[in-house]
Design an enzyme around this catalytic site. Structure first.
Site, PDB file in Angstrom:
ATOM      1  N   SER A 217     -43.020  43.369   7.578  1.00 28.59           N
ATOM      2  CA  SER A 217     -42.493  42.851   8.833  1.00 28.59           C
ATOM      3  C   SER A 217     -40.974  42.965   8.869  1.00 28.59           C
ATOM      4  O   SER A 217     -40.324  43.027   7.824  1.00 28.59           O
ATOM      5  CB  SER A 217     -42.919  41.387   8.977  1.00 28.59           C
ATOM      6  OG  SER A 217     -42.616  40.874  10.242  1.00 28.59           O
ATOM      7  N   GLY A 254     -44.740  45.618  12.382  1.00 26.79           N
ATOM      8  CA  GLY A 254     -43.588  45.585  11.502  1.00 26.79           C
ATOM      9  C   GLY A 254     -42.245  45.928  12.108  1.00 26.79           C
ATOM     10  O   GLY A 254     -41.206  45.707  11.475  1.00 26.79           O
ATOM     11  N   PRO A 295     -48.095  44.957  16.764  1.00 26.47           N
ATOM     12  CA  PRO A 295     -46.786  44.296  16.820  1.00 26.47           C
ATOM     13  C   PRO A 295     -46.920  42.814  17.135  1.00 26.47           C
ATOM     14  O   PRO A 295     -47.813  42.399  17.872  1.00 26.47           O
ATOM     15  CB  PRO A 295     -46.077  45.037  17.960  1.00 26.47           C
ATOM     16  CG  PRO A 295     -47.193  45.493  18.851  1.00 26.47           C
ATOM     17  CD  PRO A 295     -48.332  45.822  17.925  1.00 26.47           C
ATOM     18  N   GLY A 296     -46.029  42.035  16.580  1.00 26.57           N
ATOM     19  CA  GLY A 296     -45.974  40.606  16.891  1.00 26.57           C
ATOM     20  C   GLY A 296     -44.555  40.226  17.239  1.00 26.57           C
ATOM     21  O   GLY A 296     -44.213  39.960  18.387  1.00 26.57           O
ATOM     22  N   ARG A 297     -43.700  40.271  16.227  1.00 24.78           N
ATOM     23  CA  ARG A 297     -42.287  39.917  16.387  1.00 24.78           C
ATOM     24  C   ARG A 297     -41.625  40.702  17.527  1.00 24.78           C
ATOM     25  O   ARG A 297     -40.910  40.139  18.356  1.00 24.78           O
ATOM     26  CB  ARG A 297     -41.559  40.192  15.064  1.00 24.78           C
ATOM     27  CG  ARG A 297     -40.130  39.717  15.005  1.00 24.78           C
ATOM     28  CD  ARG A 297     -39.444  40.255  13.744  1.00 24.78           C
ATOM     29  NE  ARG A 297     -40.262  40.081  12.561  1.00 24.78           N
ATOM     30  CZ  ARG A 297     -40.170  39.059  11.727  1.00 24.78           C
ATOM     31  NH1 ARG A 297     -39.292  38.102  11.957  1.00 24.78           N
ATOM     32  NH2 ARG A 297     -40.941  38.993  10.656  1.00 24.78           N
ATOM     33  N   TYR A 337     -36.716  31.838   4.733  1.00 26.38           N
ATOM     34  CA  TYR A 337     -36.318  33.213   4.427  1.00 26.38           C
ATOM     35  C   TYR A 337     -34.802  33.399   4.360  1.00 26.38           C
ATOM     36  O   TYR A 337     -34.344  34.527   4.209  1.00 26.38           O
ATOM     37  CB  TYR A 337     -36.845  34.171   5.499  1.00 26.38           C
ATOM     38  CG  TYR A 337     -38.326  34.141   5.730  1.00 26.38           C
ATOM     39  CD1 TYR A 337     -39.221  34.489   4.720  1.00 26.38           C
ATOM     40  CD2 TYR A 337     -38.849  33.781   6.968  1.00 26.38           C
ATOM     41  CE1 TYR A 337     -40.582  34.472   4.944  1.00 26.38           C
ATOM     42  CE2 TYR A 337     -40.214  33.768   7.199  1.00 26.38           C
ATOM     43  CZ  TYR A 337     -41.079  34.111   6.187  1.00 26.38           C
ATOM     44  OH  TYR A 337     -42.436  34.099   6.412  1.00 26.38           O
ATOM     45  N   CYS A 362     -34.451  15.457   5.936  1.00 24.71           N
ATOM     46  CA  CYS A 362     -33.935  15.117   4.605  1.00 24.71           C
ATOM     47  C   CYS A 362     -34.151  16.273   3.638  1.00 24.71           C
ATOM     48  O   CYS A 362     -34.882  16.161   2.642  1.00 24.71           O
ATOM     49  CB  CYS A 362     -34.592  13.833   4.104  1.00 24.71           C
ATOM     50  SG  CYS A 362     -34.099  12.401   5.059  1.00 24.71           S
TER      51      CYS A 362
END
Length: 438
Positions: A217, A254, A295-297, A337, A362
């Protein structure tokens, strides 16, 4: 409208304020409260149509089908999935829950593919009963389970085989999926992938329809896609030499997006040219297959913004901290990430300053950006975090007993609430207290 931010076609700064699809972001924050996800319907349409336009050459030159199967893992909100289904988009699902949403979204069964390396029998039953286009098989044990389950149901299951091509996607190691060390796919070099397909051909209740691959990705270099396509097509040629014809080649997803607004990255057109030109080199060796992408992103990320209100500002010897009411529970990517997301003050000021933006959880990792230059920030200002339409709400959680945020959809027809904010009662709705503790 002048494009002010790379990848974000439907936003602008007007009269010193930030607008999304023509709607004032500060007013949206005031009306719906913060933290607030804002999804742009127009941007999703633009992103989807760029894929269709870029890959229409495939259908024109081969006469074969091209399918966009949206990766539901990116954002499975029902309004988003229904919007994409109405545009003609298919679905790449990785769970029974995502398949359930795909069916509710009216995605045609023949545009649904089922991925994942640990499909349960219950999920396989769902897929068979839904008559999906294919299970992308990740292991021989999964293949055996699919065949046995189909036999019990008296049905035939369509299967494609996810191969591991050992291609370096040149991306973050946590989202790399096509190297030998990754958990996904059937190895080609050792012969396991060929063995699995030959086993399937001897089975009575599965129908072999294709080959699948997904190498990772947020790829910002076209060369791994070319290598992936070449290795997949080399394997298709090997299958042909064994007398095995396949109908579908699924190259996964990706394609990256420009999180950094000063860095050009490959477009859908660049991806299409790379894949199509590589595949057409094999037209004299094998019949061209139907082509599927997942595709996603690159469909939804640039359509999403997370609005957070500034509640506190704190000076330290190291930095000036701006504390907003959005946190890592709302958007995990920076914490998980160390991902970069562009951030702006929704109100333009005459003065700039360097600040670090954090949430209220926190955790020291609850930071959205360090040492960023923003228009001078004051308590009460609204900040916008860009490109959160993918892996934002889908990865949100209830850490620190915080409810997940509202989400709205901006469109030419108005602004619509598409996900309600979770209440305190929602946080304990699934908890059960045993009698002796009552």
């Amino acid at each position: 409208m002048k494009i002010m931010f790379l990848g974000n076609d439907t936003v602008e700064i007007k009269d010193g304020r930030f607008f999304i699809d023509g709607y004032d972001a500060i007013e949206l924050a005031e009306k719906f409260g913060t933290p607030l996800y804002v999804m742009s319907e127009e941007q999703i349409k633009i992103n989807y149509n760029r894929y269709i336009e870029a890959f229409k050459r495939w259908e024109e030159e081969t006469g074969k089908e091209f399918i966009v199967a949206y990766a539901y893992k990116a954002n499975a909100n029902l309004a988003i999935t229904r919007l994409l289904a109405k545009l003609g988009c298919g679905a790449d699902v990785v769970s029974g829950g995502e398949l359930y949403i795909a069916k509710l979204s009216n995605v045609p069964s023949k545009k649904i593919v089922f991925n994942g390396n640990c499909k349960t029998k219950e999920e396989i039953i769902m897929g068979i009963e839904a008559n999906i286009r294919a299970f992308n098989v990740d292991s021989i044990s999964e293949l055996i389970l699919i065949n046995e389950t189909a036999k019990e149901l008296g049905e035939t299951a369509n299967v494609a085989f996810r191969i591991n091509p050992n291609v370096n996607p040149k991306t973050h190691p946590k989202i790399s999926t096509g190297l030998k060390k990754n958990k996904f796919g059937l190895d080609v070099e050792s012969g396991i992938a060929m063995k699995a397909i030959k086993m399937a051909l001897e089975m009575e209740y599965v129908n072999v329809v294709g080959v699948h691959c997904h190498i990772g990705s947020q790829l910002t270099d076209i060369s791994p896609f070319i290598e992936e396509t070449r290795k997949v097509m080399d394997f298709v040629v090997e299958l042909k030499e064994e007398g095995i014809e396949i109908e579908d080649v699924n190259l996964g997803g990706g394609l990256g997006i420009p999180y950094y607004k000063d860095k050009q990255i490959p477009t859908q057109k660049d991806l299409a040219d790379a894949i199509i030109n590589t595949m057409l080199k094999y037209k004299d060796k094998v019949e061209m297959p139907n082509l599927i992408l997942e595709p996603g992103r690159s469909l939804v990320a640039t359509a999403g913004y997370l609005l957070g209100k500034v509640h506190h500002i704190k000076e330290t010897p190291v930095t000036k901290w701006v504390m907003i009411d959005a946190g890592m529970n709302d958007m995990m990517r920076p914490a998980m990430y160390e991902a970069y997301h562009h951030i702006i003050n929704c109100k333009v000021k005459n003065e700039k300053e360097v600040v670090s933006i954090a949430g209220g959880l926190c955790e020291s990792s609850d930071v959205f950006g360090r040492d960023r230059e923003l228009d001078k920030v004051e308590v009460g200002d609204v900040l916008a975090i860009f490109d959160v339409g993918a892996y934002g709400i889908s990865m949100a959680n209830n850490y620190n007993a915080r409810g997940r945020p509202r989400m709205v959809l901006t469109s030419k027809k108005g602004v619509f609430l598409i996900r309600e904010r979770e209440t305190y009662a929602d946080l304990i709705a699934k908890d059960i207290v045993p009698p002796h503790l009552l």
